[in-house]
Write an enzyme that holds these catalytic residues in place. Structure first.
Site, PDB file in Angstrom:
ATOM      1  N   HIS A 171     -10.991   3.826  11.058  1.00 33.61           N
ATOM      2  CA  HIS A 171     -10.585   2.701  10.204  1.00 33.61           C
ATOM      3  C   HIS A 171      -9.198   2.183  10.613  1.00 33.61           C
ATOM      4  CE1 HIS A 171     -10.581   0.114   6.730  1.00 33.61           C
ATOM      5  NE2 HIS A 171      -9.438   0.637   6.307  1.00 33.61           N
ATOM      6  N   GLU A 185      -7.675  10.010   9.720  1.00 33.17           N
ATOM      7  CA  GLU A 185      -8.649  10.843  10.421  1.00 33.17           C
ATOM      8  C   GLU A 185      -9.849  10.056  10.937  1.00 33.17           C
ATOM      9  OE1 GLU A 185      -9.673  13.936   7.719  1.00 33.17           O
ATOM     10  OE2 GLU A 185      -7.652  14.755   7.681  1.00 33.17           O
ATOM     11  N   THR A 186      -9.952   8.781  10.593  1.00 27.29           N
ATOM     12  CA  THR A 186     -11.121   7.998  10.994  1.00 27.29           C
ATOM     13  C   THR A 186     -10.713   6.811  11.859  1.00 27.29           C
ATOM     14  OG1 THR A 186     -11.073   6.470   9.118  1.00 27.29           O
ATOM     15  CG2 THR A 186     -12.196   8.584   8.775  1.00 27.29           C
ATOM     16  N   ILE A 239      -0.945   3.553   8.695  1.00 22.70           N
ATOM     17  CA  ILE A 239      -0.652   4.871   9.252  1.00 22.70           C
ATOM     18  C   ILE A 239      -1.967   5.512   9.691  1.00 22.70           C
ATOM     19  CG2 ILE A 239       0.314   7.162   8.786  1.00 22.70           C
ATOM     20  CD1 ILE A 239       2.121   5.833   6.656  1.00 22.70           C
ATOM     21  N   LEU A 277      -5.463  -6.080   6.020  1.00 30.03           N
ATOM     22  CA  LEU A 277      -6.533  -7.014   6.372  1.00 30.03           C
ATOM     23  C   LEU A 277      -6.484  -8.300   5.548  1.00 30.03           C
ATOM     24  CD1 LEU A 277      -9.562  -4.610   6.928  1.00 30.03           C
ATOM     25  CD2 LEU A 277      -8.295  -5.906   8.651  1.00 30.03           C
ATOM     26  N   GLU A 278      -5.905  -8.250   4.372  1.00 24.58           N
ATOM     27  CA  GLU A 278      -5.822  -9.442   3.525  1.00 24.58           C
ATOM     28  C   GLU A 278      -4.628 -10.336   3.859  1.00 24.58           C
ATOM     29  OE1 GLU A 278      -8.493  -6.673   2.134  1.00 24.58           O
ATOM     30  OE2 GLU A 278      -6.341  -6.243   2.083  1.00 24.58           O
ATOM     31  N   TYR A 334       0.842  -1.203   0.000  1.00 23.82           N
ATOM     32  CA  TYR A 334       0.000   0.000   0.000  1.00 23.82           C
ATOM     33  C   TYR A 334       0.875   1.250   0.000  1.00 23.82           C
ATOM     34  CZ  TYR A 334      -3.979   2.981   1.109  1.00 23.82           C
ATOM     35  OH  TYR A 334      -4.949   3.960   1.070  1.00 23.82           O
TER      36      TYR A 334
END
Length: 179
Positions: free
Chosen positions: A90, A87-88, A84, A59-60, A27
């Site tokens: 997640h 703002e949420t 990293i 997650l994978e 990513y």
């Protein structure tokens, strides 16, 4: 002030071949490239071989490890990724769920070195991923190698949990003789 030093266990030695799957999420590609370089170097230093597979995100990673365990013949796994904080919430979900899934796979007997970075900033990730700095990819590979050595030391589990078929059969034949 310098950080506290820590002891690093020497790499184990193997008398049989060791094959490791590196599961990486690129990513953040440059972070991933550093993690993978560190992991490969550590695996090769121990005389083991590796294959690599890439997945979309952290997650994978545990899912890919679970599939590989069922369908292939790897001795251990290295999980590499980077999350990293954003703002949420997640971030919390990805960190907690990927870590929990890897831990559950480990408790099932898989030899996994978890190198998924969970950091506040990109700069923190860069330092941790760099093989010339904190080398967390190499550390995850070393963890997998140590777990493989332990698994080989203790051998395959031959005892089951609960009643075995032999005990159940012996118990039923004893009862049949008394009837």
């Amino acid at each position: 002030m310098a950080g506290a030093s820590h002891y690093i266990i020497p790499l184990p030695e193997f008398d049989q071949p060791v094959k490791i799957l590196i599961v990486a999420s690129p990513y953040y590609k440059d972070i991933s490239d550093h993690q993978v370089a560190g992991a490969k170097a550590e695996i090769e230093k121990a005389g083991a071989t590796w294959e690599i597979v890439e997945v979309p995100g952290a997650l994978e990673i545990p899912t890919a490890i679970g599939i590989a365990e069922r369908m292939s013949n790897f001795d251990g796994y290295v999980a590499l990724g980077c999350v990293i904080r954003g703002e949420t919430t997640h971030y919390d979900t990805v960190c907690n769920d990927s870590s929990r899934a890897i831990q559950l796979l480990g408790l099932q007997g898989l030899c996994i070195g978890n190198g998924i970075l969970t950091v506040e900033t990109y700069e923190q990730a860069a330092v941790r991923a760099d093989p010339d700095q904190m080398n967390k990819g190499g550390g995850a590979a070393a963890a997998a190698l140590h777990l493989i050595a332990l698994a080989r030391k203790w051998g395959k589990a031959e005892k089951g949990v609960g009643f075995t078929r032999d005990i159940l059969m012996a118990g039923s034949s004893d009862n049949a003789d008394k009837a």
